[in-house]
Design an enzyme around this catalytic site. Sequence first.
Site, mmCIF file in Angstrom:
data_model
loop_
_atom_site.group_PDB
_atom_site.id
_atom_site.type_symbol
_atom_site.label_atom_id
_atom_site.label_comp_id
_atom_site.label_asym_id
_atom_site.label_seq_id
_atom_site.Cartn_x
_atom_site.Cartn_y
_atom_site.Cartn_z
ATOM 1 N N CYS A 49 21.994 -43.078 -11.921
ATOM 2 C CA CYS A 49 22.324 -42.252 -10.756
ATOM 3 C C CYS A 49 21.175 -41.319 -10.397
ATOM 4 O O CYS A 49 20.717 -40.553 -11.246
ATOM 5 C CB CYS A 49 23.592 -41.447 -11.071
ATOM 6 S SG CYS A 49 23.991 -40.190 -9.834
ATOM 7 N N TYR A 180 21.661 -43.663 1.598
ATOM 8 C CA TYR A 180 23.079 -44.022 1.537
ATOM 9 C C TYR A 180 23.669 -44.142 2.939
ATOM 10 O O TYR A 180 24.522 -44.992 3.202
ATOM 11 C CB TYR A 180 23.868 -42.978 0.731
ATOM 12 C CG TYR A 180 23.607 -43.056 -0.746
ATOM 13 C CD1 TYR A 180 24.449 -43.791 -1.581
ATOM 14 C CD2 TYR A 180 22.520 -42.402 -1.321
ATOM 15 C CE1 TYR A 180 24.205 -43.875 -2.931
ATOM 16 C CE2 TYR A 180 22.270 -42.484 -2.673
ATOM 17 C CZ TYR A 180 23.116 -43.224 -3.481
ATOM 18 O OH TYR A 180 22.868 -43.312 -4.832
#
Length: 344
Positions: A49, A180
């Site tokens: 992440c 994203y």
Amino acid sequence: MSDTRSGSGYVEGEFERDTDYIEDRITADGSSPWPVEPGRYRLIAARACPWANRSIIVRRLLGLESAISMGLAGPTHDERSWTFDLDPDGRDPVLGYERLQEAFLARDPEYSRGITVPAMVDVPSGQVVTNDFPQITLDFSTQWTAHHRAGAPDLYPEPLRDEMDEVMQRIYTEINNGVYRCGFSNDQKAYDKAYDRLFTALDWVSDRLADRRYLMGDTITEADVRLFTTLARFDAVYHGHFKCNRQKLTELPVLWAYARDLFQTPGFGDTIDFPQIKEHYYVVHADINPTQIIPQGPDTSVWLTPHGREELGGSPFGDGTPPGPVAADEEVPDDHGPGGIGHR
């Protein structure tokens, strides 16, 4: 911060990230119920992440390993939670948990928001203290100073904070979250807008870095950490998986040299696990990649090629020193680094 759509939404096809975090802070001055106390808290992160990767880098740069222990979740998770499948018996050896979710439920049995990394957990109670990822790393710099290593860099220098905050906010909205916004756009119009925003911002940081070695000048700051974790994932994931494909990072001369400069600086590249990064995105995002096939490329040995940024002067740690060797139990496996197995 979890890399799934859970807890996030859409406005006119545009991805909007849920930012509803537990905002408690661990402080040195007694202003919160959670005092700075070496050995009391455990950082739960995941190498896959980018948001958690920041906390791993900052903890290492500041030398907080002995003050704040670290648990690592595996690269994949389901809708419920990150899991400790890398550990023996699938349990975090300190907390005894199988899922990070257990720390959130220990804090609030009715907790219904996102279960995200990074998270700071109070070891005695097993309760999550905070998962407010941007504040966690700033507090590492400002609240844990008594436990920094000798020679630790000042990653959030007071004279630069106003400008830094503006730079970091733009990096977050337009680049960190911008990739994203491209990947999870729900329609063509939203994607086109997100794509233009992302590459406008990448051009902006490229221009900023053309004549200075780091984002804020001659030494590294948290702003560089925040940009780096996105750049490190760009060619391996965002270029193809998230359709951020105007250019690869390797085709952007200034940013590619800058990214290699940081990667080769102790504390940055030695936290990067390319196989875990690819497994996370290509397996967890099954709506984008239904086959869950993980690509073999790109070749990551190029991260170790000369970058030439020394010509701009400056020094990554200023008057300080680089961190020492990575602790044996926190090393990225040899075959997970540049040039290792699975990176050809």
